[in-house]
Design a protein around this motif. Structure first.
Motif, PDB file in Angstrom:
ATOM      1  N   PRO A  59       0.837  -1.225   0.191  1.00 26.79           N
ATOM      2  CA  PRO A  59       0.069   0.145  -0.078  1.00 26.79           C
ATOM      3  C   PRO A  59       0.797   1.134   0.101  1.00 26.79           C
ATOM      4  O   PRO A  59       0.546   2.230  -0.799  1.00 26.79           O
ATOM      5  N   LEU A  60       2.029   1.091   0.469  1.00 22.06           N
ATOM      6  CA  LEU A  60       2.909   2.416   0.793  1.00 22.06           C
ATOM      7  C   LEU A  60       3.120   3.040  -0.648  1.00 22.06           C
ATOM      8  O   LEU A  60       3.149   4.018  -0.892  1.00 22.06           O
ATOM      9  N   THR A  61       3.238   2.064  -1.559  1.00 21.92           N
ATOM     10  CA  THR A  61       3.612   2.540  -3.011  1.00 21.92           C
ATOM     11  C   THR A  61       2.458   2.758  -3.877  1.00 21.92           C
ATOM     12  O   THR A  61       2.518   2.927  -5.138  1.00 21.92           O
ATOM     13  N   SER A  62       1.208   2.675  -3.283  1.00 19.68           N
ATOM     14  CA  SER A  62       0.052   2.818  -4.238  1.00 19.68           C
ATOM     15  C   SER A  62      -0.210   4.179  -4.408  1.00 19.68           C
ATOM     16  O   SER A  62       0.277   4.725  -3.483  1.00 19.68           O
ATOM     17  N   THR A  63      -0.707   4.543  -5.635  1.00 19.64           N
ATOM     18  CA  THR A  63      -0.899   5.965  -5.844  1.00 19.64           C
ATOM     19  C   THR A  63      -1.715   6.746  -4.590  1.00 19.64           C
ATOM     20  O   THR A  63      -1.377   7.869  -4.629  1.00 19.64           O
ATOM     21  N   GLN A  64      -2.817   5.941  -4.216  1.00 12.96           N
ATOM     22  CA  GLN A  64      -3.566   6.498  -3.263  1.00 12.96           C
ATOM     23  C   GLN A  64      -2.842   7.071  -1.848  1.00 12.96           C
ATOM     24  O   GLN A  64      -3.208   7.838  -1.189  1.00 12.96           O
ATOM     25  N   HIS A  65      -1.963   6.201  -1.615  1.00 12.60           N
ATOM     26  CA  HIS A  65      -1.016   6.146  -0.353  1.00 12.60           C
ATOM     27  C   HIS A  65       0.321   7.165  -0.365  1.00 12.60           C
ATOM     28  O   HIS A  65       0.896   7.440   0.517  1.00 12.60           O
ATOM     29  N   TRP A  66       0.518   7.261  -1.638  1.00 12.68           N
ATOM     30  CA  TRP A  66       1.977   7.666  -1.761  1.00 12.68           C
ATOM     31  C   TRP A  66       2.224   9.270  -1.699  1.00 12.68           C
ATOM     32  O   TRP A  66       1.349   9.875  -1.759  1.00 12.68           O
ATOM     33  N   THR A  75       8.347  10.329   0.792  1.00 13.73           N
ATOM     34  CA  THR A  75       8.645   8.897   1.097  1.00 13.73           C
ATOM     35  C   THR A  75       9.864   8.570   0.627  1.00 13.73           C
ATOM     36  O   THR A  75      10.063   9.195  -0.696  1.00 13.73           O
ATOM     37  N   ASP A 105       9.281  -1.404   4.179  1.00 16.61           N
ATOM     38  CA  ASP A 105       7.890  -1.650   4.215  1.00 16.61           C
ATOM     39  C   ASP A 105       7.960  -3.007   3.567  1.00 16.61           C
ATOM     40  O   ASP A 105       6.981  -3.986   3.947  1.00 16.61           O
ATOM     41  N   ARG A 126      -3.296  -7.624   3.016  1.00 11.89           N
ATOM     42  CA  ARG A 126      -2.370  -7.389   1.945  1.00 11.89           C
ATOM     43  C   ARG A 126      -2.190  -8.517   1.012  1.00 11.89           C
ATOM     44  O   ARG A 126      -0.962  -9.407   1.227  1.00 11.89           O
TER      45      ARG A 126
END
Length: 153
Positions: A84-91, A95, A103, A115
């Motif tokens: 999730p850390l690298t998904s566009t909605q969480h980025w 970072t 992660d 996950r």
């Protein structure tokens, strides 16, 4: 952008969760290395990974791919990782690459039913944990690379 990625590479090389971290084929936007999990059964080996940075980095997240086969619900057979850390909605552009690698290591060390990219393995982990762990251990023994020796003093 190249200066930031070069600085992040040096920062990531200081972290002890990965070894052999280097640009692939001289491309600063593609890193390769070995990830060193802490927890059984994955800590019996090392896992080759690739981190690929977008031309729009740091506005767009990098993509992590495992190149070593792993029996894990959060990693699909092609090595794509549920991160999730690298998904566009969480980025977020602040970072750092080392945080992405940390992660990724956390995902490997602690399979999380939230996950998931392989539902079959997630179900096995939830309903037959002893079977899952035995298979993961066997798979690690067969496919993971030998862990490098710890760095000297």
């Amino acid at each position: 952008m190249a200066a930031r990625i070069a600085k992040e590479l040096e920062e990531a090389r200081q972290w002890d969760g990965a070894r052999e971290l280097r640009p692939l084929e001289g491309d600063l936007r593609r890193w390769g290395g070995l990830l060193l999990p802490n927890n059984p059964p994955y800590n019996a080996g090392a896992f080759r990974f690739e981190l690929t940075f977008s031309p729009h980095h740091p506005l767009a997240p990098p993509r992590a791919t495992l190149r070593t086969s792993i029996y894990h619900p959060g990693v699909d057979p092609d090595g794509r990782v549920c991160q999730p850390l690298t998904s566009t909605q969480h980025w977020v552009p602040t970072t750092r690459a080392v945080q992405v690698l940390q992660d990724l290591l956390l995902l490997l060390d602690s399979p999380d039913p939230q996950r998931v990219l392989r539902q079959d393995l997630a179900c096995e982990l939830q309903h037959q944990p002893q079977v899952f762990w035995r298979r993961a251990e066997e798979h690690t023994r067969r496919h993971a690379e030998r862990r490098p020796d710890p760095p000297g003093p």
